[in-house]
Design a protein around this motif. Structure first.
Motif, PDB file in Angstrom:
ATOM      1  N   LEU A   1       1.067  -0.949   0.065  1.00 33.77           N
ATOM      2  CA  LEU A   1      -0.407  -0.637  -0.139  1.00 33.77           C
ATOM      3  C   LEU A   1       1.000   1.444   0.016  1.00 33.77           C
ATOM      4  O   LEU A   1       2.088   1.297  -0.226  1.00 33.77           O
ATOM      5  CB  LEU A   1      -1.033   0.178   0.745  1.00 33.77           C
ATOM      6  CG  LEU A   1      -1.532  -1.111   1.515  1.00 33.77           C
ATOM      7  CD1 LEU A   1      -2.927  -1.137   2.930  1.00 33.77           C
ATOM      8  CD2 LEU A   1      -2.896  -1.217   0.241  1.00 33.77           C
ATOM      9  N   GLU A   2       0.112   2.331  -0.289  1.00 32.55           N
ATOM     10  CA  GLU A   2       1.180   3.589  -0.108  1.00 32.55           C
ATOM     11  C   GLU A   2       1.970   4.000   0.900  1.00 32.55           C
ATOM     12  O   GLU A   2       3.362   4.352   0.768  1.00 32.55           O
ATOM     13  CB  GLU A   2      -0.185   5.013  -0.255  1.00 32.55           C
ATOM     14  CG  GLU A   2       0.910   5.971  -0.416  1.00 32.55           C
ATOM     15  CD  GLU A   2      -0.451   7.361  -1.105  1.00 32.55           C
ATOM     16  OE1 GLU A   2      -1.417   6.889  -0.793  1.00 32.55           O
ATOM     17  OE2 GLU A   2      -0.095   8.316  -1.499  1.00 32.55           O
ATOM     18  N   ASN A   3       1.340   4.008   1.914  1.00 30.14           N
ATOM     19  CA  ASN A   3       2.013   4.084   3.431  1.00 30.14           C
ATOM     20  C   ASN A   3       2.053   2.696   4.228  1.00 30.14           C
ATOM     21  O   ASN A   3       2.802   2.774   5.501  1.00 30.14           O
ATOM     22  CB  ASN A   3       1.596   4.939   4.360  1.00 30.14           C
ATOM     23  CG  ASN A   3       1.242   6.502   4.091  1.00 30.14           C
ATOM     24  OD1 ASN A   3       2.085   6.753   2.901  1.00 30.14           O
ATOM     25  ND2 ASN A   3       0.317   7.111   3.726  1.00 30.14           N
ATOM     26  N   THR A   4       3.704   1.785   3.214  1.00 32.01           N
ATOM     27  CA  THR A   4       3.915   0.123   4.338  1.00 32.01           C
ATOM     28  C   THR A   4       5.160   0.066   3.513  1.00 32.01           C
ATOM     29  O   THR A   4       5.846   1.095   3.012  1.00 32.01           O
ATOM     30  CB  THR A   4       2.734  -0.514   4.082  1.00 32.01           C
ATOM     31  OG1 THR A   4       2.875  -0.880   2.477  1.00 32.01           O
ATOM     32  CG2 THR A   4       1.217  -0.299   4.514  1.00 32.01           C
ATOM     33  N   GLU A   5       5.901  -0.618   3.628  1.00 32.73           N
ATOM     34  CA  GLU A   5       7.309  -0.668   4.046  1.00 32.73           C
ATOM     35  C   GLU A   5       7.489  -0.945   2.534  1.00 32.73           C
ATOM     36  O   GLU A   5       6.653  -2.081   2.365  1.00 32.73           O
ATOM     37  CB  GLU A   5       8.223  -1.721   5.192  1.00 32.73           C
ATOM     38  CG  GLU A   5       7.771  -2.985   5.172  1.00 32.73           C
ATOM     39  CD  GLU A   5       6.265  -3.269   5.677  1.00 32.73           C
ATOM     40  OE1 GLU A   5       4.800  -2.392   6.584  1.00 32.73           O
ATOM     41  OE2 GLU A   5       6.721  -4.381   6.659  1.00 32.73           O
TER      42      GLU A   5
ATOM     43  N   TYR B   1       7.455   7.626   9.133  1.00 25.28           N
ATOM     44  CA  TYR B   1       7.801   6.163   9.218  1.00 25.28           C
ATOM     45  C   TYR B   1       9.381   6.020   8.561  1.00 25.28           C
ATOM     46  O   TYR B   1       9.948   6.826   8.504  1.00 25.28           O
ATOM     47  CB  TYR B   1       7.290   6.237   7.987  1.00 25.28           C
ATOM     48  CG  TYR B   1       5.679   5.869   7.925  1.00 25.28           C
ATOM     49  CD1 TYR B   1       4.982   5.434   6.998  1.00 25.28           C
ATOM     50  CD2 TYR B   1       4.344   6.359   9.368  1.00 25.28           C
ATOM     51  CE1 TYR B   1       3.575   5.708   6.768  1.00 25.28           C
ATOM     52  CE2 TYR B   1       3.322   6.155   8.697  1.00 25.28           C
ATOM     53  CZ  TYR B   1       2.918   5.514   7.906  1.00 25.28           C
ATOM     54  OH  TYR B   1       0.978   5.836   7.830  1.00 25.28           O
TER      55      TYR B   1
ATOM     56  N   PRO C   1       7.561   6.536   4.176  1.00 27.63           N
ATOM     57  CA  PRO C   1       7.085   8.265   3.204  1.00 27.63           C
ATOM     58  C   PRO C   1       6.548   8.805   3.511  1.00 27.63           C
ATOM     59  O   PRO C   1       5.588   8.446   4.510  1.00 27.63           O
ATOM     60  CB  PRO C   1       5.900   7.545   2.129  1.00 27.63           C
ATOM     61  CG  PRO C   1       5.503   6.336   2.631  1.00 27.63           C
ATOM     62  CD  PRO C   1       6.473   5.789   3.515  1.00 27.63           C
TER      63      PRO C   1
ATOM     64  N   ASN D   1       5.870   9.207  -1.655  1.00 23.82           N
ATOM     65  CA  ASN D   1       6.294   7.500  -1.333  1.00 23.82           C
ATOM     66  C   ASN D   1       7.436   7.740  -1.051  1.00 23.82           C
ATOM     67  O   ASN D   1       8.189   6.781  -1.052  1.00 23.82           O
ATOM     68  CB  ASN D   1       5.052   6.904  -2.462  1.00 23.82           C
ATOM     69  CG  ASN D   1       4.463   6.497  -1.912  1.00 23.82           C
ATOM     70  OD1 ASN D   1       3.885   6.042  -0.818  1.00 23.82           O
ATOM     71  ND2 ASN D   1       4.319   4.417  -2.217  1.00 23.82           N
TER      72      ASN D   1
ATOM     73  N   PHE E   1      12.809   3.475   9.279  1.00 26.75           N
ATOM     74  CA  PHE E   1      12.798   1.999   8.900  1.00 26.75           C
ATOM     75  C   PHE E   1      14.618   2.394   9.828  1.00 26.75           C
ATOM     76  O   PHE E   1      15.456   2.998   9.195  1.00 26.75           O
ATOM     77  CB  PHE E   1      12.637   2.052   7.852  1.00 26.75           C
ATOM     78  CG  PHE E   1      11.152   2.210   7.567  1.00 26.75           C
ATOM     79  CD1 PHE E   1      11.262   3.939   6.625  1.00 26.75           C
ATOM     80  CD2 PHE E   1      10.818   1.287   7.050  1.00 26.75           C
ATOM     81  CE1 PHE E   1      10.086   3.872   6.416  1.00 26.75           C
ATOM     82  CE2 PHE E   1       9.124   1.645   6.734  1.00 26.75           C
ATOM     83  CZ  PHE E   1       8.910   2.496   6.587  1.00 26.75           C
TER      84      PHE E   1
END
Lengths: 113, 114
Positions: free
Chosen positions: A97-101, B32, B95, B100, B34
């Protein structure tokens, strides 16, 4: 475990030649990306692709570059006329999806001679 | 625009010692975050991620990271390093509403001495 696969793992090409780097993203993912890493430098974003069109691109991604999803599974990066400075590791990635890793492939090392 | 700083280019630790790799980010809201690891000649493997909630996140291979909003940091830790942990570690942000993409830090090369 599903993974992103890239082919070839290493490509050597002559300056001025066209190259196509291939990627098979994870099957249920909708967002696709290309990044590159010049030797000794940081990983840089090139382009993102969603719904059969480019959603974002960086300054690096000039007219020499193009991306395509020619069928339901492959995602390609084409460099029309390679330059020495295009030598790098190119990573394909995909996300569900758009805002996933994002999950990255093993990379294609491109060497332009 | 967002950015990521990894202040340490190289770190050497003894096998069995604890490890902390630093990461600072620049972004107006909560990003976000990582951590990825890259072994020589290999791709990028996701170690862990922070989206929201508990600021201490657990990842694979015994790694953890703590999000500290006040310090704009997301440092990676491991209590006892193994020789197989020798690799390059990348912190990344995104993102965001800017797009994104992921923005990576310059990476920290970890060497483990026996």
């Amino acid at each position: 475990e599903p993974e992103v696969t890239q082919t070839p793992s290493h490509q050597v090409t002559q300056m001025g030649q066209e190259v196509i780097l291939r990627c098979v993203p994870i099957s249920n993912h909708l967002y696709f990306y290309w990044y590159r890493q010049i030797l000794g430098q940081k990983v840089e974003f090139l382009v993102s692709f969603y719904n059969n069109e480019i959603s974002e691109k960086s300054e690096i991604f000039d007219d020499q570059f193009s991306v395509e999803r020619p069928d339901g599974s492959n995602f390609t990066l084409k460099i029309r006329s390679t330059k020495l400075e295009d030598s790098a590791m190119y990573f394909c990635a995909s996300s569900e999806l758009e805002n996933t890793e994002a999950f990255f492939g093993q990379g294609t090392r491109l060497t332009v001679v | 625009a967002q950015s990521v700083t990894q202040p340490d280019i190289h770190i050497t630790v003894s096998e069995g010692a604890s490890l902390e790799l630093r990461c600072n980010y620049s972004y107006g809201a909560t990003p976000y975050l990582f951590w990825y690891v890259q072994s020589p000649g290999q791709g990028l493997q996701l170690l862990l991620k922070y989206f929201s909630g508990d600021t201490l996140v657990q990842g694979i291979k015994g790694f953890e990271a703590e999000f500290k909003r006040s310090q704009s940091s997301f440092n990676l830790r491991k209590p006892s390093v193994h020789w197989s942990d020798a690799a390059e570690y990348f912190c990344a942000v995104g993102p965001t509403e800017y797009g994104n993409k992921l923005v990576f830090g310059a990476g920290t090369i970890l060497r483990v001495k026996s």
